[in-house]
Scaffold this active site. Structure first.
Site, short mmCIF file in Angstrom:
data_model
loop_
_atom_site.label_atom_id
_atom_site.label_comp_id
_atom_site.label_asym_id
_atom_site.label_seq_id
_atom_site.Cartn_x
_atom_site.Cartn_y
_atom_site.Cartn_z
N GLU A 170 -31.10 48.74 -6.14
CA GLU A 170 -31.94 47.71 -6.74
C GLU A 170 -31.06 46.84 -7.61
OE1 GLU A 170 -34.50 51.18 -5.90
OE2 GLU A 170 -32.93 51.04 -7.41
N TYR A 220 -22.93 41.90 -3.25
CA TYR A 220 -23.62 42.70 -2.24
C TYR A 220 -23.76 41.93 -0.93
CZ TYR A 220 -24.64 45.64 -6.29
OH TYR A 220 -24.53 46.42 -7.40
#
Length: 155
Positions: free
Chosen positions: A107, A119
């Site tokens: 998360e 990411y």
């Protein structure tokens, strides 16, 4: 940027004060001592990056069956943008894969654009949203749930 003085090493109870210092330097709502201690006691994968002995970042990964969950990845503010986040993430992905995980989940705050870019660079895909997941200065903030299928780790 990265030099021969860079080491990635497992962290334990003796490193908690340093991890807390990094955490408090980069987050308005940092993990607590208890979060780090509980992660170590539970046997989670806790690794740090040191430069000339100084802790510049770390990650915490929880493994469950064939899934890994990146619970925390942090780099000191003055070392951000220098490749340490990528180095740590690559190590987290490789070690999770070696431990038998086929997917890595995490998360991230919707507002954390620097982390989202990292990411994305590594091929993570958004698979969900956790509404009001994180504490924020004015209420709560959503978390984006990201996933990466662990094959050969590049980046």
């Amino acid at each position: 940027m990265l030099s021969a003085q860079v080491e990635i090493l497992p962290l334990g109870h003796g490193d908690v004060d340093e991890m807390l210092a990094v955490e408090k330097g980069v987050y308005a709502f940092p993990w607590t001592r208890g979060n780090f201690v509980d992660s170590i006691v539970a046997g989670y994968s806790v690794w740090g990056c040191r430069v000339a002995g100084d802790l510049v970042g770390y990650f915490v990964v929880m493994l469950a069956l064939d899934e890994a969950h990146l619970l925390n990845l942090s780099v000191t503010e003055k070392r951000q943008g220098m490749g340490f986040g990528a180095l740590l993430l690559r190590h987290a992905m490789q070690s999770a894969r070696r431990a038998g995980a086929v997917v890595l989940l995490l998360e991230v705050r919707r507002s954390n654009t620097r982390a989202l870019a990292l990411y994305e660079h590594f091929g993570f895909q958004q698979i969900g949203v956790r509404r009001d997941y994180y504490a924020a200065a004015l209420g709560r903030e959503d978390a984006l749930v990201l996933q990466h299928v662990l094959e050969e780790v590049s980046g």
